[in-house]
Design an enzyme around this catalytic site. Structure first.
Site, mmCIF file in Angstrom:
data_model
loop_
_atom_site.group_PDB
_atom_site.id
_atom_site.type_symbol
_atom_site.label_atom_id
_atom_site.label_comp_id
_atom_site.label_asym_id
_atom_site.label_seq_id
_atom_site.Cartn_x
_atom_site.Cartn_y
_atom_site.Cartn_z
ATOM 1 N N HIS A 124 -11.105 -7.044 14.200
ATOM 2 C CA HIS A 124 -12.172 -6.674 15.123
ATOM 3 C C HIS A 124 -12.879 -5.439 14.567
ATOM 4 O O HIS A 124 -12.267 -4.633 13.845
ATOM 5 C CB HIS A 124 -11.609 -6.358 16.500
ATOM 6 N N GLU B 175 -13.665 -2.613 15.818
ATOM 7 C CA GLU B 175 -13.029 -1.335 16.126
ATOM 8 C C GLU B 175 -11.818 -1.077 15.230
ATOM 9 O O GLU B 175 -11.653 0.029 14.711
ATOM 10 C CB GLU B 175 -12.560 -1.291 17.596
ATOM 11 N N CYS C 149 -11.416 -5.016 23.615
ATOM 12 C CA CYS C 149 -10.326 -5.827 24.165
ATOM 13 C C CYS C 149 -9.088 -4.938 24.277
ATOM 14 O O CYS C 149 -9.083 -3.785 23.845
ATOM 15 C CB CYS C 149 -10.049 -7.025 23.255
ATOM 16 N N CYS D 141 -7.835 -3.575 20.885
ATOM 17 C CA CYS D 141 -8.660 -2.491 20.360
ATOM 18 C C CYS D 141 -8.508 -1.227 21.203
ATOM 19 O O CYS D 141 -8.498 -0.123 20.662
ATOM 20 C CB CYS D 141 -10.114 -2.933 20.269
#
Length: 148
Positions: free
Chosen positions: A52, A54, A82, A85
């Site tokens: 992801h 992040e 999410c 993260c």
């Protein structure tokens, strides 16, 4: 010409991710007014469900600073993080989190499990939502409409 905001830079990273066929999420990490990491989603490219934006930006910033603690850093991301993260943001000790669009289905900050409000959360950053929300939501909406 005006200088792009940090969220503008995150939106650019999201657009780059979309051009690669990734879900258009972008992230920028800033320290002392300077960008130290930029990433877009790469889950498909890397064949890695943890890639992801992040997480990738946190890894980049930690390497650049030579520390797993990013205490003086602010993170800008185009979509509400999410739970995974949010956990990474907490463990990295990010100072402030700025995010664009809310994610009622997959978000873990102000939607879903609300990770930072959990008693087991080690560190909760200051959270600022709806920063660049209109642009971020449009980017995601356009991406998924093109896929249907």
């Amino acid at each position: 010409m005006t200088t792009p905001s940090f969220m503008d830079l995150a939106l650019q990273a999201a657009e780059t991710a979309a051009q690669a066929g990734e879900v258009p999420i972008g992230c920028v990490i800033v320290r002392d007014g300077q960008v130290i990491a930029t990433a877009g989603n790469r889950t498909l490219t890397d064949r890695d469900p943890t890639a992801h934006a992040e997480v990738l930006a946190i890894r980049q910033a930690a390497e650049r600073l030579g520390s797993e603690r990013l205490v003086d850093c602010d993170l800008y991301v185009t979509l509400e993080p999410c739970t995974m993260c949010a956990g990474a943001i907490s463990f990295a000790r990010i100072r402030r989190l700025y995010y664009g669009a809310a994610d009622p289905k997959g978000g873990g900050v102000e939607s879903g499990v609300r990770f930072f409000a959990s008693p087991t959360c080690h560190h909760a950053p200051e959270v600022y939502s709806a920063v660049g929300e209109t642009e971020a939501a449009k980017l995601l909406r356009d991406f998924f409409q093109a896929r249907r």
